[in-house]
Write a protein that holds these residues in place. Structure first.
Motif, PDB file in Angstrom:
ATOM      1  N   GLN A 499       0.865  -1.094   0.010  1.00  0.00           N
ATOM      2  CA  GLN A 499      -0.069   0.024   0.101  1.00  0.00           C
ATOM      3  C   GLN A 499       1.011   1.112   0.075  1.00  0.00           C
ATOM      4  O   GLN A 499       0.537   2.166  -0.920  1.00  0.00           O
ATOM      5  N   GLN A 500       1.840   1.365   0.792  1.00  0.00           N
ATOM      6  CA  GLN A 500       2.649   2.350   0.827  1.00  0.00           C
ATOM      7  C   GLN A 500       3.652   2.614  -0.422  1.00  0.00           C
ATOM      8  O   GLN A 500       3.850   3.808  -0.718  1.00  0.00           O
ATOM      9  N   LEU A 501       4.032   1.453  -0.950  1.00  0.00           N
ATOM     10  CA  LEU A 501       4.736   1.578  -2.164  1.00  0.00           C
ATOM     11  C   LEU A 501       4.089   1.864  -3.527  1.00  0.00           C
ATOM     12  O   LEU A 501       4.276   2.468  -4.350  1.00  0.00           O
ATOM     13  N   PHE A 502       2.755   1.142  -3.498  1.00  0.00           N
ATOM     14  CA  PHE A 502       2.144   1.179  -4.881  1.00  0.00           C
ATOM     15  C   PHE A 502       0.752   1.587  -4.865  1.00  0.00           C
ATOM     16  O   PHE A 502      -0.018   1.560  -5.867  1.00  0.00           O
ATOM     17  N   GLY A 503      -0.059   1.635  -3.491  1.00  0.00           N
ATOM     18  CA  GLY A 503      -1.305   2.267  -3.261  1.00  0.00           C
ATOM     19  C   GLY A 503      -2.145   0.963  -3.091  1.00  0.00           C
ATOM     20  O   GLY A 503      -1.870  -0.092  -2.816  1.00  0.00           O
ATOM     21  N   ASN A 504      -3.381   1.796  -2.966  1.00  0.00           N
ATOM     22  CA  ASN A 504      -4.454   0.854  -2.396  1.00  0.00           C
ATOM     23  C   ASN A 504      -4.839  -0.549  -3.190  1.00  0.00           C
ATOM     24  O   ASN A 504      -5.290  -1.600  -2.825  1.00  0.00           O
ATOM     25  N   ASP A 505      -4.604  -0.289  -4.681  1.00  0.00           N
ATOM     26  CA  ASP A 505      -5.230  -1.437  -5.429  1.00  0.00           C
ATOM     27  C   ASP A 505      -4.178  -2.648  -5.113  1.00  0.00           C
ATOM     28  O   ASP A 505      -4.914  -3.846  -4.960  1.00  0.00           O
ATOM     29  N   LYS A 506      -3.039  -2.496  -4.799  1.00  0.00           N
ATOM     30  CA  LYS A 506      -2.139  -3.424  -4.397  1.00  0.00           C
ATOM     31  C   LYS A 506      -2.112  -4.079  -3.180  1.00  0.00           C
ATOM     32  O   LYS A 506      -2.224  -5.326  -2.827  1.00  0.00           O
ATOM     33  N   PHE A 507      -2.871  -3.334  -2.236  1.00  0.00           N
ATOM     34  CA  PHE A 507      -2.861  -3.823  -0.799  1.00  0.00           C
ATOM     35  C   PHE A 507      -4.002  -4.608  -1.116  1.00  0.00           C
ATOM     36  O   PHE A 507      -4.022  -5.678  -0.155  1.00  0.00           O
ATOM     37  N   GLN A 508      -5.209  -4.129  -1.675  1.00  0.00           N
ATOM     38  CA  GLN A 508      -6.286  -5.059  -1.733  1.00  0.00           C
ATOM     39  C   GLN A 508      -6.055  -6.490  -2.242  1.00  0.00           C
ATOM     40  O   GLN A 508      -6.623  -7.506  -2.099  1.00  0.00           O
ATOM     41  N   ARG A 509      -5.187  -6.442  -3.444  1.00  0.00           N
ATOM     42  CA  ARG A 509      -4.687  -7.530  -4.044  1.00  0.00           C
ATOM     43  C   ARG A 509      -4.123  -8.778  -3.302  1.00  0.00           C
ATOM     44  O   ARG A 509      -4.200  -9.902  -3.112  1.00  0.00           O
ATOM     45  N   ILE A 510      -3.291  -8.389  -2.167  1.00  0.00           N
ATOM     46  CA  ILE A 510      -2.617  -8.984  -1.502  1.00  0.00           C
ATOM     47  C   ILE A 510      -3.615  -9.704  -0.263  1.00  0.00           C
ATOM     48  O   ILE A 510      -3.512 -10.685   0.139  1.00  0.00           O
ATOM     49  N   ILE A 511      -4.529  -8.652   0.367  1.00  0.00           N
ATOM     50  CA  ILE A 511      -5.148  -8.932   1.475  1.00  0.00           C
ATOM     51  C   ILE A 511      -6.438 -10.023   1.021  1.00  0.00           C
ATOM     52  O   ILE A 511      -6.847 -10.883   1.699  1.00  0.00           O
ATOM     53  N   ASN A 512      -6.726  -9.917  -0.494  1.00  0.00           N
ATOM     54  CA  ASN A 512      -7.709 -10.493  -0.998  1.00  0.00           C
ATOM     55  C   ASN A 512      -7.199 -12.385  -1.083  1.00  0.00           C
ATOM     56  O   ASN A 512      -7.964 -13.182  -1.219  1.00  0.00           O
ATOM     57  N   ASN A 513      -5.919 -12.701  -0.934  1.00  0.00           N
ATOM     58  CA  ASN A 513      -5.270 -13.968  -0.974  1.00  0.00           C
ATOM     59  C   ASN A 513      -5.959 -14.614   0.194  1.00  0.00           C
ATOM     60  O   ASN A 513      -5.874 -13.976   1.417  1.00  0.00           O
ATOM     61  N   ASP A 514      -6.412 -16.028  -0.083  1.00  0.00           N
ATOM     62  CA  ASP A 514      -7.122 -16.555   0.970  1.00  0.00           C
ATOM     63  C   ASP A 514      -8.357 -16.131   1.797  1.00  0.00           C
ATOM     64  O   ASP A 514      -8.423 -16.602   2.702  1.00  0.00           O
ATOM     65  N   ASP A 515      -8.857 -15.245   1.130  1.00  0.00           N
ATOM     66  CA  ASP A 515      -9.977 -14.666   1.714  1.00  0.00           C
ATOM     67  C   ASP A 515     -11.224 -15.433   1.333  1.00  0.00           C
ATOM     68  O   ASP A 515     -11.552 -15.953   0.103  1.00  0.00           O
ATOM     69  N   ARG A 516     -12.115 -15.982   2.519  1.00  0.00           N
ATOM     70  CA  ARG A 516     -13.199 -16.934   2.346  1.00  0.00           C
ATOM     71  C   ARG A 516     -14.097 -16.591   1.223  1.00  0.00           C
ATOM     72  O   ARG A 516     -14.527 -17.081   0.636  1.00  0.00           O
ATOM     73  N   ILE A 517     -14.494 -15.272   1.097  1.00  0.00           N
ATOM     74  CA  ILE A 517     -15.585 -14.878   0.407  1.00  0.00           C
ATOM     75  C   ILE A 517     -14.987 -14.722  -1.015  1.00  0.00           C
ATOM     76  O   ILE A 517     -15.802 -15.043  -1.824  1.00  0.00           O
ATOM     77  N   ILE A 518     -14.006 -14.157  -1.085  1.00  0.00           N
ATOM     78  CA  ILE A 518     -13.466 -14.368  -2.716  1.00  0.00           C
ATOM     79  C   ILE A 518     -13.087 -15.508  -3.102  1.00  0.00           C
ATOM     80  O   ILE A 518     -13.617 -15.831  -4.230  1.00  0.00           O
ATOM     81  N   GLU A 519     -12.723 -16.603  -2.505  1.00  0.00           N
ATOM     82  CA  GLU A 519     -12.668 -18.020  -2.741  1.00  0.00           C
ATOM     83  C   GLU A 519     -13.987 -18.617  -3.223  1.00  0.00           C
ATOM     84  O   GLU A 519     -14.109 -19.404  -4.125  1.00  0.00           O
ATOM     85  N   LYS A 520     -15.219 -17.987  -2.369  1.00  0.00           N
ATOM     86  CA  LYS A 520     -16.467 -18.648  -2.755  1.00  0.00           C
ATOM     87  C   LYS A 520     -16.798 -18.166  -4.029  1.00  0.00           C
ATOM     88  O   LYS A 520     -17.557 -18.617  -4.780  1.00  0.00           O
ATOM     89  N   VAL A 521     -16.486 -16.694  -4.037  1.00  0.00           N
ATOM     90  CA  VAL A 521     -16.898 -15.886  -5.263  1.00  0.00           C
ATOM     91  C   VAL A 521     -16.383 -16.777  -6.750  1.00  0.00           C
ATOM     92  O   VAL A 521     -17.253 -16.925  -7.708  1.00  0.00           O
ATOM     93  N   ILE A 522     -15.040 -17.059  -6.570  1.00  0.00           N
ATOM     94  CA  ILE A 522     -14.419 -17.731  -7.531  1.00  0.00           C
ATOM     95  C   ILE A 522     -15.131 -19.064  -7.977  1.00  0.00           C
ATOM     96  O   ILE A 522     -15.290 -19.450  -9.108  1.00  0.00           O
ATOM     97  N   GLU A 523     -15.210 -19.798  -6.815  1.00  0.00           N
ATOM     98  CA  GLU A 523     -16.025 -21.127  -6.948  1.00  0.00           C
ATOM     99  C   GLU A 523     -17.290 -21.012  -7.652  1.00  0.00           C
ATOM    100  O   GLU A 523     -17.690 -21.718  -8.469  1.00  0.00           O
ATOM    101  N   LEU A 524     -18.266 -20.101  -7.528  1.00  0.00           N
ATOM    102  CA  LEU A 524     -19.513 -20.088  -7.650  1.00  0.00           C
ATOM    103  C   LEU A 524     -19.431 -19.649  -9.213  1.00  0.00           C
ATOM    104  O   LEU A 524     -20.145 -19.917 -10.161  1.00  0.00           O
ATOM    105  N   SER A 525     -18.514 -18.572  -9.519  1.00  0.00           N
ATOM    106  CA  SER A 525     -18.355 -18.316 -10.892  1.00  0.00           C
ATOM    107  C   SER A 525     -18.103 -19.207 -11.937  1.00  0.00           C
ATOM    108  O   SER A 525     -18.207 -19.283 -13.171  1.00  0.00           O
ATOM    109  N   GLN A 526     -17.304 -20.210 -11.552  1.00  0.00           N
ATOM    110  CA  GLN A 526     -16.660 -21.323 -12.298  1.00  0.00           C
ATOM    111  C   GLN A 526     -17.653 -22.418 -12.296  1.00  0.00           C
ATOM    112  O   GLN A 526     -17.688 -23.082 -13.379  1.00  0.00           O
ATOM    113  N   THR A 527     -18.737 -22.645 -11.485  1.00  0.00           N
ATOM    114  CA  THR A 527     -19.728 -23.489 -11.635  1.00  0.00           C
ATOM    115  C   THR A 527     -21.082 -23.147 -12.421  1.00  0.00           C
ATOM    116  O   THR A 527     -21.839 -23.831 -12.620  1.00  0.00           O
ATOM    117  N   ASN A 528     -21.088 -21.747 -12.666  1.00  0.00           N
ATOM    118  CA  ASN A 528     -22.168 -21.127 -13.133  1.00  0.00           C
ATOM    119  C   ASN A 528     -22.119 -21.398 -14.826  1.00  0.00           C
ATOM    120  O   ASN A 528     -20.968 -21.074 -15.262  1.00  0.00           O
TER     121      ASN A 528
END
Length: 528
Positions: A499-528
């Motif tokens: 975040q301090q080096l590259f901004g909020n976008d990159k912060f969010q990308r790293i925080i989203n790794n192993d995020d339960r809700i993000i993982e569920k979204v990806i799972e649902l998107s691939q089954t529909n």
């Protein structure tokens, strides 16, 4: 921290309570002066203030009395009718405008010196080459170091009118001579879209932190960019989004609904109903949409989720939202202060109100998170209490409920392990950010030279960095006992560094790794 302190109120919960759905322009009372002069109750209050001003035995600050009186009046109305003092009104307005005029840096004061954390994206400092780690010593001829200057005073010297100039004298590590930067103050965006990137080959992701005046414009730009990158599905992340301008939320929903669909309606105390329908302008009407919500998604965020759910459009994923269905309008009080007053209730297309009860008083209302924690609904979907009397049916036959928040179509439990909650809490308080800033300060040349690709590939958070963090926390009397959550700590530290080096976008990308809700979204998107 000890395990007996197991409940932490998320940082944005308070913000969710303060941020309202703002409708229209300010009311204009200039042509209706009798509203203020014909009421004997108002004259009585005014006369009492005058008596205290002129007759009371001791000197009394009647301004403070008025402020207290206004607050007490509003406390007896509802939890979201609030008074905004003159000292706070400018900051509140600026935050919702989506930009401010200044030089465009975030900074810490370290040892009585202003140190740039990072130049803000799109601001004048970024354009002329100011970097993270730069020390701002002078603004024009005004010395900014080794002086007892408050943050407000510092801000006033760096901000100013648009297109005015300020000469900054800067010390940069590794360079002997002081640097001079002639900065032209300009509008600096306060972005409401934190991140927009591709989660998979066809699933785009957009994170929105609030609904400001520029949110729809930012969102549309992000949506168009993701479409050009192959996005056929969108995950719209409204977690921890406290709301904001109603018009921005409506415009966003309109991109996904076909012409003529009811988005919401409002009803005032006279029973007057105002309906809002979608138009034919939508750019993503035939594509799949996922909306991510949690217990801190409030107000305009709930309008978005409710409009999709009641129109059988997309999938709502996460946990029950905050439960704010009251509409506020800001009205100036003539002295630089304002009141944010509830003027109506809003309803989702099926006719349900999602406003949770405030009959037990404001204190109980704002402690609703505690109640949800104790009754288990943050972990178990069947612990969410619903009333059959508040049951509604969508056109597609789906059963939905009113009475307090949007219940998601797909429930994802919260990780309520103590240490995980502890880390999240500290992150929101800026604790990790301050530590990371000190790490970066040790070798600015190296860190500032890194590309995003190099940053991803390098092991930025070594065991030594983790050990230094524990020492840092002990020095601040915030002891941490991390065992199996060591990987989580490393991820948070790396995200703060990004975040301090590259901004909020990159912060969010790293925080989203192993995020339960993000993982569920990806799972649902691939089954529909």
């Amino acid at each position: 921290m000890k395990n007996k302190s197991k409940i932490y109120f998320p940082f944005l919960l308070g913000l969710a309570c303060a941020a309202g759905v703002l409708l229209g322009a300010m009311l204009d009372f200039s042509s209706n002066e009798t509203m203020f002069t014909s009421n004997p109750k108002k004259a009585k209050l005014s006369r009492l203030i005058d008596y205290i001003d002129y007759e009371y035995v001791d000197e009394v600050n009647t301004d403070s009395i008025v402020d207290v009186t206004v607050n007490r009046i509003l406390e007896n109305l509802d939890p979201h009718s609030v008074y905004i003092p003159k000292t706070e009104y400018a900051n509140v307005t600026e935050n919702m405008q989506g930009d401010f005029v200044g030089i465009g840096v975030s900074f810490y004061t370290v040892n009585d010196t202003i140190v740039v954390i990072q130049p803000l994206e799109g601001g004048p400092s970024e354009r002329i080459g100011i970097r993270g780690g730069d020390r701002i010593l002078y603004a024009n001829d005004a010395q900014l170091f080794n002086k007892n200057i408050t943050n407000d005073s510092l801000t006033s010297k760096l901000k100013g009118k648009e297109n005015t100039k300020v000469m900054l004298t800067i010390f940069r590590k590794g360079i002997k001579e002081l640097l001079k930067f002639d900065v032209t103050r300009a509008r600096v965006p306060l972005k409401s879209v934190d991140a927009a990137y591709m989660l998979t080959a066809d699933l785009g992701y957009i994170k929105i932190n609030r609904f400001s005046e520029t949110t729809y414009k930012e969102f549309k730009q992000s949506l168009n960019t993701l479409k050009s990158q192959g996005a056929k599905k969108i995950a719209l992340d409204l977690r921890d989004n406290p709301g904001g301008y109603l018009s921005e939320a409506i415009n966003m929903v309109d991109e996904f609904l076909e012409d003529g669909k009811l988005i919401l309606f409002t009803k005032n105390k006279k029973g007057a109903i105002e309906e809002t329908f979608s138009t034919s302008e939508g750019a993503f009407e035939n594509n799949e949409i996922f909306v991510l919500i949690n217990e801190n998604s409030a107000s305009a965020s709930e309008i978005v989720a409710g409009a999709f759910q009641d129109n059988d459009r997309g999938t709502i994923i996460g946990r029950r939202s905050y439960g704010k269905g009251l509409v506020q309008r800001e009205m100036e009080l003539g002295d630089g202060s304002a009141v944010r007053l509830t003027i109506a209730r809003y309803y989702t297309p099926t006719g349900r109100s999602i406003q949770k009860s405030y009959k037990e008083g404001n204190e109980s209302y704002f402690k609703d998170y505690t109640s949800r924690y104790k009754n288990g609904e943050l972990v178990y979907a069947d612990s969410i209490h619903v009333k059959d009397s508040l049951k509604y049916v969508t056109p597609g036959g789906k059963i939905v409920y009113g009475g307090g928040g949007i219940i998601p179509d797909v429930f994802v439990p919260k990780d309520i392990n103590f240490e995980s909650e502890n880390l999240s809490y500290l992150l929101r308080q800026g604790f990790l950010s301050k530590f990371v800033f000190e790490v970066l300060e040790k070798d600015r040349d190296y860190y500032n030279a890194l590309s995003w690709k190099e940053f991803q590939q390098e092991e930025m958070i070594t065991e030594k960095v983790v050990a230094d963090f524990f020492q840092f926390s002990r020095e601040l009397n915030i002891p941490m006992e991390i065992k199996e959550y060591r990987p989580l700590l490393k991820r948070y530290l790396k995200a703060s560094m990004a975040q301090q080096l590259f901004g909020n976008d990159k912060f969010q990308r790293i925080i989203n790794n192993d995020d339960r809700i993000i993982e569920k979204v990806i799972e649902l998107s691939q089954t529909n």
